[in-house]
Write an enzyme that holds these catalytic residues in place. Structure first.
Site, mmCIF file in Angstrom:
data_model
loop_
_atom_site.group_PDB
_atom_site.id
_atom_site.type_symbol
_atom_site.label_atom_id
_atom_site.label_comp_id
_atom_site.label_asym_id
_atom_site.label_seq_id
_atom_site.Cartn_x
_atom_site.Cartn_y
_atom_site.Cartn_z
ATOM 1 N N ASP A 40 0.839 -1.196 0.000
ATOM 2 C CA ASP A 40 0.000 0.000 0.000
ATOM 3 C C ASP A 40 0.871 1.241 0.000
ATOM 4 O O ASP A 40 2.097 1.160 -0.106
ATOM 5 C CB ASP A 40 -1.058 -0.014 1.107
ATOM 6 C CG ASP A 40 -0.496 -0.115 2.492
ATOM 7 O OD1 ASP A 40 -1.189 -0.683 3.354
ATOM 8 O OD2 ASP A 40 0.629 0.371 2.737
ATOM 9 N N LYS A 62 -3.240 3.064 -0.582
ATOM 10 C CA LYS A 62 -4.344 3.329 0.339
ATOM 11 C C LYS A 62 -4.031 4.591 1.105
ATOM 12 O O LYS A 62 -3.565 4.555 2.223
ATOM 13 C CB LYS A 62 -4.476 2.185 1.322
ATOM 14 C CG LYS A 62 -5.513 1.185 0.951
ATOM 15 C CD LYS A 62 -5.965 0.503 2.196
ATOM 16 C CE LYS A 62 -6.163 -0.962 1.934
ATOM 17 N NZ LYS A 62 -6.058 -1.726 3.140
ATOM 18 N N ASP A 95 1.545 -2.177 11.648
ATOM 19 C CA ASP A 95 1.160 -3.561 11.939
ATOM 20 C C ASP A 95 -0.073 -3.911 11.092
ATOM 21 O O ASP A 95 -0.980 -3.083 10.970
ATOM 22 C CB ASP A 95 0.830 -3.702 13.430
ATOM 23 C CG ASP A 95 0.470 -5.137 13.770
ATOM 24 O OD1 ASP A 95 1.397 -5.934 13.991
ATOM 25 O OD2 ASP A 95 -0.733 -5.471 13.776
ATOM 26 N N ALA A 124 2.530 2.581 14.184
ATOM 27 C CA ALA A 124 2.957 3.988 14.226
ATOM 28 C C ALA A 124 3.070 4.493 15.663
ATOM 29 O O ALA A 124 4.008 5.235 15.992
ATOM 30 C CB ALA A 124 1.969 4.838 13.433
ATOM 31 N N MET A 174 -5.107 8.506 11.924
ATOM 32 C CA MET A 174 -5.951 9.061 10.853
ATOM 33 C C MET A 174 -6.820 10.208 11.368
ATOM 34 O O MET A 174 -7.964 10.351 10.944
ATOM 35 C CB MET A 174 -6.856 7.952 10.258
ATOM 36 C CG MET A 174 -6.079 6.833 9.621
ATOM 37 S SD MET A 174 -7.106 5.439 9.126
ATOM 38 C CE MET A 174 -7.307 4.577 10.682
#
Ligand code: SAH
Length: 257
Positions: A40, A62, A95, A124, A174
């Protein structure tokens, strides 16, 4: 035509937060064995460089609002490549099972009878925490840590009550685009506007940056500092520890050898 040999399989590999030397040895071995790598958009060039030259690379980028392949088609692709007899590495940022949709890919493989395994990656939150010396738990500050997805879509429906506050660390993945709404949501849940926050951009990568402020200022902070994805938001007392450690380090003169 399908290969009758049992070689074809899928390995979900966690690529970690960016730095190639944060891959596990098992991940490096899996990459070296790959016939096909389905990756991705969050995987760094340093890690992409470890893919054998003979392996085929298939990008299924993504990034927010730029999905090139829907999730069911990614599952179908993994299955088709494995059935053709390939060792398929599905390389994912961080992960595979933390906001990585790895669970859906496992189900797709299992439903098709394709062997599948997973190799963990440094998420992260863990990468950022180590890189900035920001402990997620600390005996004096936090004994609970939660990871949440802060996408704007569906934010109002998520129940975060009790996840942030005294003695707790909240790590928001996010959450950049919704930073203002996230701060409002947390304050509406009763969190003090003075709760410390840290925003960490590009953790463990070149250009890594951390900025800190208070919850009431979170939305403005993100805009003022022009923070870009990928970034994490950390809410809680631990967000103040890197600055405190730095101030302390400045007070103590370095020993001269
Ligand atoms: N599976 C990944 C998370 C994928 S969701 C993991 O375990 O880390 C994508 C989000 O992860 C980004 O929007 C951002 O919030 C976070 N992220 C990924 N890499 C990051 C990095 N290097 N620095 C800061 N945040 C990162």
């Amino acid at each position: 035509m399908d290969d009758p040999s049992p070689k074809g399989r899928v390995i979900l590999v966690g690529a970690g937060p960016g730095a190639a030397d944060l891959l596990t040895m098992r991940a490096v071995r899996a990459l070296a064995s790959a016939d096909v790598v389905v990756h991705d958009g969050l995987v760094s060039p340093d890690i992409m460089a470890l893919i054998p030259p003979a392996a085929r690379r298939i990008g299924v980028a993504k990034r927010r609002a730029r999905h090139t392949l829907p999730q069911d088609q990614i599952g179908a692709l993994l299955v088709a490549e494995a059935r053709a007899g390939n060792i398929v590495v599905r390389l994912k940022g961080g992960d595979p099972f933390i906001f990585g949709r790895g669970g859906e890919e496992v189900v797709a493989c299992q439903a098709a009878g394709v062997p599948v395994e997973a190799i963990p990656g440094i998420s992260a939150a863990n990468g950022a925490s180590a890189s900035l010396l920001l402990p997620l738990t600390h005996r004096d500050h936090a004994s609970i840590v939660s990871f949440v997805a802060g996408e704007c879509r569906g934010l109002a429906d998520q129940d975060w009550a009790g996840l942030a506050g005294k003695g707790r660390t909240l790590v928001i993945y996010m959450g950049l685009a919704g930073a203002m709404a996230i701060a409002d949501k947390l304050m509406a849940d009763g969190l003090a506007p003075e709760t410390p926050v840290a925003v960490i951009e590009r953790a463990t990568q070149a250009g890594e940056r951390m900025v800190t402020s208070l919850l009431a200022d979170l939305g403005d902070l993100v805009a003022r500092e022009a923070i870009e994805s990928p970034a994490l938001i950390i809410v809680g007392a631990v967000a103040t520890l890197p600055a405190k450690a730095l101030a302390l380090a400045k007070e103590i003169p370095c020993p001269v050898y």
